[in-house]
Design an enzyme around this catalytic site. Structure first.
Site, short mmCIF file in Angstrom:
data_model
loop_
_atom_site.label_atom_id
_atom_site.label_comp_id
_atom_site.label_asym_id
_atom_site.label_seq_id
_atom_site.Cartn_x
_atom_site.Cartn_y
_atom_site.Cartn_z
CB ALA A 69 -0.90 -0.01 1.24
N GLY A 112 0.66 -4.98 0.99
CA GLY A 112 -0.50 -5.04 0.10
C GLY A 112 -0.20 -5.72 -1.23
CD GLU A 115 -2.43 -7.46 2.91
OE1 GLU A 115 -2.25 -6.29 2.51
OE2 GLU A 115 -2.90 -7.73 4.03
N1 CO8 Z 1 4.60 3.20 -0.54
C1 CO8 Z 1 4.99 4.36 -1.10
N2 CO8 Z 1 6.15 4.50 -1.75
C2 CO8 Z 1 6.95 3.43 -1.87
C3 CO8 Z 1 6.60 2.19 -1.33
C4 CO8 Z 1 5.37 2.09 -0.63
N3 CO8 Z 1 4.93 0.94 -0.11
N4 CO8 Z 1 7.59 1.31 -1.58
C5 CO8 Z 1 8.51 1.97 -2.29
N5 CO8 Z 1 8.13 3.26 -2.47
C6 CO8 Z 1 8.86 4.33 -3.16
C7 CO8 Z 1 10.00 4.86 -2.32
O1 CO8 Z 1 9.51 5.82 -1.42
C8 CO8 Z 1 10.89 5.45 -3.38
O2 CO8 Z 1 10.36 6.70 -3.77
P1 CO8 Z 1 11.32 8.05 -3.76
O3 CO8 Z 1 12.34 7.75 -4.82
O4 CO8 Z 1 10.35 9.12 -4.12
O5 CO8 Z 1 11.89 8.12 -2.40
C9 CO8 Z 1 10.72 4.50 -4.56
O6 CO8 Z 1 9.50 3.82 -4.31
C10 CO8 Z 1 11.83 3.48 -4.67
O7 CO8 Z 1 11.92 2.80 -3.44
P2 CO8 Z 1 13.33 2.56 -2.68
O8 CO8 Z 1 14.27 3.69 -2.95
O9 CO8 Z 1 13.03 2.26 -1.26
O10 CO8 Z 1 13.83 1.25 -3.45
P3 CO8 Z 1 14.83 0.13 -2.89
O11 CO8 Z 1 15.16 -0.71 -4.08
O12 CO8 Z 1 15.93 0.74 -2.11
O13 CO8 Z 1 13.95 -0.74 -1.85
C11 CO8 Z 1 11.96 -1.92 -1.09
C12 CO8 Z 1 12.85 -1.51 -2.29
C13 CO8 Z 1 12.72 -2.88 -0.18
C14 CO8 Z 1 10.73 -2.61 -1.66
C15 CO8 Z 1 11.56 -0.67 -0.29
O14 CO8 Z 1 11.04 0.30 -1.19
C16 CO8 Z 1 10.51 -0.91 0.78
O15 CO8 Z 1 10.81 -1.45 1.84
N6 CO8 Z 1 9.25 -0.51 0.50
C17 CO8 Z 1 8.17 -0.56 1.48
C18 CO8 Z 1 7.68 -1.99 1.66
C19 CO8 Z 1 6.59 -2.03 2.68
O16 CO8 Z 1 6.78 -1.78 3.86
N7 CO8 Z 1 5.39 -2.37 2.23
C20 CO8 Z 1 4.26 -2.52 3.11
C21 CO8 Z 1 3.45 -1.29 3.08
S1 CO8 Z 1 2.14 -1.36 4.26
C22 CO8 Z 1 0.94 -2.20 3.48
O17 CO8 Z 1 1.04 -2.63 2.38
C23 CO8 Z 1 -0.33 -2.37 4.26
C24 CO8 Z 1 -1.42 -2.93 3.36
C25 CO8 Z 1 -2.70 -2.72 4.10
C26 CO8 Z 1 -3.85 -2.87 3.14
C27 CO8 Z 1 -5.07 -2.53 3.85
C28 CO8 Z 1 -6.28 -2.72 2.96
C29 CO8 Z 1 -7.59 -2.50 3.69
#
Ligand code: CO8
Length: 261
Positions: A69, A112, A115
């Site tokens: 998400a 998400g 999911e």
């Molecule tokens: N949300 C928003 N932006 C994101 C997300 C995210 N989940 N993941 C990555 N991005 C963005 C980063 O902010 C970055 O943007 P910017 O360049 O503007 O800073 C860009 O994508 C590239 O990301 P990274 O620089 O971090 O890339 P890396 O290769 O270094 O890392 C990862 C990749 C490991 C995937 C890292 O991006 C990461 O850990 N992302 C977050 C993963 C995470 O925690 N996901 C869970 C989110 S919570 C969730 O999904 C709850 C769902 C609930 C659903 C409810 C429904 C009712």
């Protein structure tokens, strides 16, 4: 066909029988913002309504299926914003699609993203795929089925471990644990998923959706009720032309010519 901001919708495979939906928000690793999920919903509904489409493949990029998400969208929300606004309730649309949906997961399927993959009917993984529920590390828990579908898919101990450590698993582990059906080289993954869609497309669409409904029922109900549901749908197939055609073709030693009727 309408065009979308965050997804691409195309038709692939023989006679365009496989819908391909590609999540396309590369700058955010396909983070599932509200607009993307709306686009995804309408792309799926468009393919659902198209009578030539037998199955749908959902994929992302080689780096990310979806990184979860959109954290920037959630960051400043309060409880009442979530509750009163039914935050992310619309995600359920994916589970109401009656055609088979195959997730082709390359790269990250986190939070998400994992999911959404689990809302699909079949998951194929690329060799570099990573599946995880990292919500715990940003102070929340899975909210779109992570604690429920993952537990049913891989069992309590493994699902618990993933949800409370936040540590992801790789494609090999996901395959051994039964989360995914098979693992493929990244550059061949989408084609393999399309080929699988084509094989589904050899069959009657109406009977395929009955089979899907019946397998899904086992997720929702007791064995006795599920068996009764299955039996009723099985009897129901005998009200179709495709059952007569399928069995007649077998006896006549020829290929069936299903008409989805
Ligand atoms: N949300 C928003 N932006 C994101 C997300 C995210 N989940 N993941 C990555 N991005 C963005 C980063 O902010 C970055 O943007 P910017 O360049 O503007 O800073 C860009 O994508 C590239 O990301 P990274 O620089 O971090 O890339 P890396 O290769 O270094 O890392 C990862 C990749 C490991 C995937 C890292 O991006 C990461 O850990 N992302 C977050 C993963 C995470 O925690 N996901 C869970 C989110 S919570 C969730 O999904 C709850 C769902 C609930 C659903 C409810 C429904 C009712």
């Amino acid at each position: 066909a309408p065009s979308y901001k965050y997804v691409l919708a195309e038709k692939k495979g023989e006679g365009g029988c496989v819908g391909l939906v590609t999540l396309n928000r590369p700058k955010a690793l396909n983070a599932l913002c509200g607009e993307l999920m709306e686009d995804l919903k309408y792309a799926l509904l468009e393919l659902e309504a198209d009578p030539t489409v037998a199955a749908i493949v959902l994929t992302g990029s080689e780096k990310a299926f979806a990184a979860g998400a959109d954290i920037k969208e959630m960051q400043h929300k309060g409880f009442v914003d979530c509750y009163a606004g039914s935050f992310l309730q619309g995600w359920d649309a994916l589970t109401r699609i009656r055609k088979p949906v195959i997730a082709a997961v390359n790269g990250y399927a986190l939070g998400g993203g994992c999911e959404v993959a689990m809302m699909c009917d079949i998951i194929l993984a690329g060799e570099k795929a990573k599946f995880g529920q990292p919500e715990i590390s940003i102070g929340t828990i899975p909210g779109a089925g992570g604690t429920q579908r993952l537990t049913k898919a891989i069992g309590k101990s493994r699902a618990m471990q993933m949800c409370i450590t936040g540590d992801p698993i790789n494609a090999q582990q996901a395959s051994e644990w039964g989360l995914v059906s098979s693992v493929h080289p990244p550059d061949q993954l989408v084609n393999e998923a399309i080929k699988l869609g084509e094989r589904i497309g050899n069959h009657s669409k109406v009977i395929v959706s009955m089979a899907k409904a019946s397998v899904n029922k086992s997720y929702e109900t007791s064995l006795a009720e599920g068996l009764q549901f299955e039996k009723n749908l099985f009897y129901g197939t005998f009200a179709t032309k495709d059952q007569t055609e399928g069995m007649t073709a077998f006896v006549e030693k020829r290929k069936p010519n299903f008409t989805d009727s």
